[in-house]
Motif scaffolding. Structure first.
Motif, PDB file in Angstrom:
ATOM      1  N   GLY A 185       0.947  -0.981   0.019  1.00  0.00           N
ATOM      2  CA  GLY A 185      -0.089   0.037  -0.265  1.00  0.00           C
ATOM      3  C   GLY A 185       0.799   1.155  -0.082  1.00  0.00           C
ATOM      4  N   ALA A 189       1.136   4.086  -2.975  1.00  0.00           N
ATOM      5  CA  ALA A 189       0.719   5.257  -2.632  1.00  0.00           C
ATOM      6  C   ALA A 189       1.824   6.472  -2.988  1.00  0.00           C
ATOM      7  CB  ALA A 189       0.254   5.848  -1.314  1.00  0.00           C
ATOM      8  N   LEU A 207       2.676  11.263   6.542  1.00  0.00           N
ATOM      9  CA  LEU A 207       2.175  10.010   6.831  1.00  0.00           C
ATOM     10  C   LEU A 207       2.694   9.798   8.217  1.00  0.00           C
ATOM     11  CD1 LEU A 207       0.933   7.086   6.319  1.00  0.00           C
ATOM     12  CD2 LEU A 207       3.130   6.283   5.432  1.00  0.00           C
ATOM     13  N   PHE A 212      -1.406   6.780  11.240  1.00  0.00           N
ATOM     14  CA  PHE A 212      -0.952   5.640  10.701  1.00  0.00           C
ATOM     15  C   PHE A 212       0.601   5.461  10.558  1.00  0.00           C
ATOM     16  CE2 PHE A 212      -4.675   7.082   7.626  1.00  0.00           C
ATOM     17  CZ  PHE A 212      -5.543   6.481   8.255  1.00  0.00           C
TER      18      PHE A 212
ATOM     19  N   LEU B 170      -4.235  15.385  -3.179  1.00  0.00           N
ATOM     20  CA  LEU B 170      -3.353  14.040  -3.397  1.00  0.00           C
ATOM     21  C   LEU B 170      -3.011  13.678  -2.386  1.00  0.00           C
ATOM     22  CD1 LEU B 170      -2.987  11.738  -5.630  1.00  0.00           C
ATOM     23  CD2 LEU B 170      -1.101  13.313  -6.276  1.00  0.00           C
ATOM     24  N   MET B 171      -2.244  14.566  -1.609  1.00  0.00           N
ATOM     25  CA  MET B 171      -1.560  14.094  -0.269  1.00  0.00           C
ATOM     26  C   MET B 171      -2.298  13.048   0.640  1.00  0.00           C
ATOM     27  SD  MET B 171       1.612  14.301   1.260  1.00  0.00           S
ATOM     28  CE  MET B 171       2.533  15.923   1.172  1.00  0.00           C
ATOM     29  N   CYS B 174      -3.386   9.893  -0.834  1.00  0.00           N
ATOM     30  CA  CYS B 174      -2.420   8.828  -0.551  1.00  0.00           C
ATOM     31  C   CYS B 174      -2.174   8.324   0.790  1.00  0.00           C
ATOM     32  CB  CYS B 174      -1.042   9.498  -1.050  1.00  0.00           C
ATOM     33  SG  CYS B 174      -0.798   9.811  -2.779  1.00  0.00           S
ATOM     34  N   VAL B 175      -2.405   9.457   1.893  1.00  0.00           N
ATOM     35  CA  VAL B 175      -1.965   8.706   3.050  1.00  0.00           C
ATOM     36  C   VAL B 175      -3.361   7.791   3.602  1.00  0.00           C
ATOM     37  CG1 VAL B 175      -2.255   9.621   5.428  1.00  0.00           C
ATOM     38  CG2 VAL B 175      -0.870  10.788   4.028  1.00  0.00           C
ATOM     39  N   ASN B 176      -4.485   8.221   3.009  1.00  0.00           N
ATOM     40  CA  ASN B 176      -5.514   7.508   3.365  1.00  0.00           C
ATOM     41  C   ASN B 176      -5.600   6.126   2.556  1.00  0.00           C
ATOM     42  OD1 ASN B 176      -6.302   9.202   5.199  1.00  0.00           O
ATOM     43  ND2 ASN B 176      -8.622   9.164   4.373  1.00  0.00           N
ATOM     44  N   ALA B 177      -4.989   6.343   1.324  1.00  0.00           N
ATOM     45  CA  ALA B 177      -5.022   4.705   0.796  1.00  0.00           C
ATOM     46  C   ALA B 177      -4.103   4.045   1.591  1.00  0.00           C
ATOM     47  CB  ALA B 177      -4.186   5.134  -0.492  1.00  0.00           C
ATOM     48  N   ILE B 178      -2.863   4.268   2.132  1.00  0.00           N
ATOM     49  CA  ILE B 178      -2.071   3.668   3.097  1.00  0.00           C
ATOM     50  C   ILE B 178      -3.156   2.953   4.127  1.00  0.00           C
ATOM     51  CG2 ILE B 178      -0.174   3.670   4.533  1.00  0.00           C
ATOM     52  CD1 ILE B 178       1.253   5.577   2.520  1.00  0.00           C
TER      53      ILE B 178
END
Lengths: 293, 293
Positions: A185, A189, A207, A212, B170-171, B174-178
């Motif tokens: 993941g 990302a 991040l 997370f 986008l940032m 990406c963080v929430n995708a992780i």
């Protein structure tokens, strides 16, 4: 307590573990398919056996630490194998990540010779192994775990003990399944962010400010930035762990869509020449995928 | 500096943000589709506007915080919308997670009225919002960010600033995708472990001893143990975030197999009646899947 230990398998993780057993003062005999890997330990007073069987003969404790369930069978079976050496009351500890089926099967084969078996997969990198800071999940009969304990303490920061070898094996697969989802993941990302102009370092920084955050992202983020793919934990081994998790899931009737995808990503990464690179190199695969579309 | 702030959207995250702006001493006017949600803020001295347009008229700063890009358009557009109120030199900040396309489009629509736009998605739960401990990613022109800064500081622990609204959006994706990969991988592994007799608490304990540890697993592990699915971050919103990430990936030519799977898991969870439950409830879905096989 000083134990006579036979140690089979001096790979990335096994070598530093064996070395720490030696440093802790145990009477250490080692065996490895490639004997040259024993040179350091032998130069410091460890003994080199001529076969896995010889390595395992007449020890208080026999430890195996190899790459997968096939390698484990290779050192266990046959006239020169570990099992041939085991006698009533002996204890075998396997520190490989060989999966749930192997834990059950080795447990039975050891029991058939009167020996106790502890499945003891390790969590942590080579550097954690070098610093005797591994986390161990030790599953097996109490009497066998008790025999093994002085050795396990000498190589680890923490030991989780369970009654059952198969559960210890499963625990490791579950933890690594989560790690696999995390790193794939993450790589995905990073590539998505980079495609939109977000630098890797900036994304890792944000991040790590979120809930997370994890040491994994800090470590692997730095590797991705430096394009340093030297194997701390190789993609081929990560793919194997996911395969073993899938096998366990199939046996237990669990549905694992995330793991299925993660394994496919690792397999793609391995097939594209990254098998021996660090798992951080999945990011490189995703970068490549963006570039090609 | 005391700002006249118009705040639109008093949901799970918006309400505590607005309340902290009030507490910081800003002159606060609020609007919400359901006016009753403004009661607490109004009782403490905040003003309630009759429309989004009225809320945004004559302010130093207008902030929107709604659930998705459609809700954002609803409060922005039309004769009673926010955009109608914007004048040359005004500044609009959107704290929703509305995606990259929305960030670009709102930026253009605000610019057409002479207003500056800052996309400022937030990281953190309601409790982080209540404690003014959110992490913000603020993207937009320097002059607009400067105007917004006193308000953003009053509600956050940390602000990451970027030149570009689309990159900020986008940032966040990406963080929430992780995070999505983390929580679905976690739920899946908990169910696999449980199917093999490994208790949730034990697995979380071992995971937290590994280098994969994260505050997320500590928080969500406790919820899973208690079967407490009260929404800190609802599955429907998580699914929306993954959808927006997929949209961004499609626009940027990035391949996202992990995200595709994560979104499918969230969608399955939503469709099985868990849309308004916390993302931790994906574990419940995986438990159910084991039971059914």
């Amino acid at each position: 307590m000083r134990l006579r230990i036979g140690f089979v398998g001096l790979g990335t993780i096994g070598e530093p573990i064996a070395n720490n057993l030696r440093k802790a003062g145990h009477d250490l005999t080692v065996w490895n398919r490639t004997p040259s890997k024993a040179a350091h330990i032998v130069s410091k007073g460890g003994k080199l056996a001529g076969s896995a069987r010889e390595c395992a003969t007449g020890r208080d404790l026999v430890i195996t630490c190899v790459s997968d369930e096939k390698a484990l069978d290779t050192v266990l079976e046959g006239p020169d194998g570990v099992l041939e050496a085991l006698r009533d009351g002996d204890v075998l500890v396997d520190m490989s990540t060989a999966g749930v089926r192997a834990a059950r099967s080795v447990s039975e084969r050891a029991a058939a010779r009167g020996a106790g078996f502890v499945a003891c997969p390790v969590l942590g990198s080579r550097s954690a192994a070098e610093q005797a800071q591994l986390v161990l999940v030790a599953g097996g009969p109490a009497v066998a775990r008790e025999r093994a304990r002085p050795a396990l303490h000498a190589v680890s920061a923490r030991i989780f003990e369970l009654e059952d070898a198969a559960q210890a094996a499963l625990m490791k697969l579950c933890v690594n399944a989560i790690g696999g989802a995390m790193i794939t993941g993450f790589g995905e990302a990073l590539a998505l962010g980079q495609a939109g102009g977000v630098p890797v370092a900036k994304l890792v920084e944000v991040l790590q400010a979120s809930s997370f955050h994890s040491p994994l992202y800090l470590m692997k983020g730095e590797l991705v930035e430096r394009r340093d793919w030297a194997p701390r934990f190789a993609i081929a081994l990560a793919e194997k762990d996911q395969r073993l998790a899938q096998e366990a899931a199939a046996d237990l009737g669990a549905k694992t869509p995330v793991n299925d995808t993660v394994r496919r990503v690792f397999a793609d990464a391995a097939q594209s020449g990254r098998a021996d690179k660090d798992i951080a190199a999945v990011a490189e695969l995703f970068f490549e995928w963006v570039a090609k579309t």
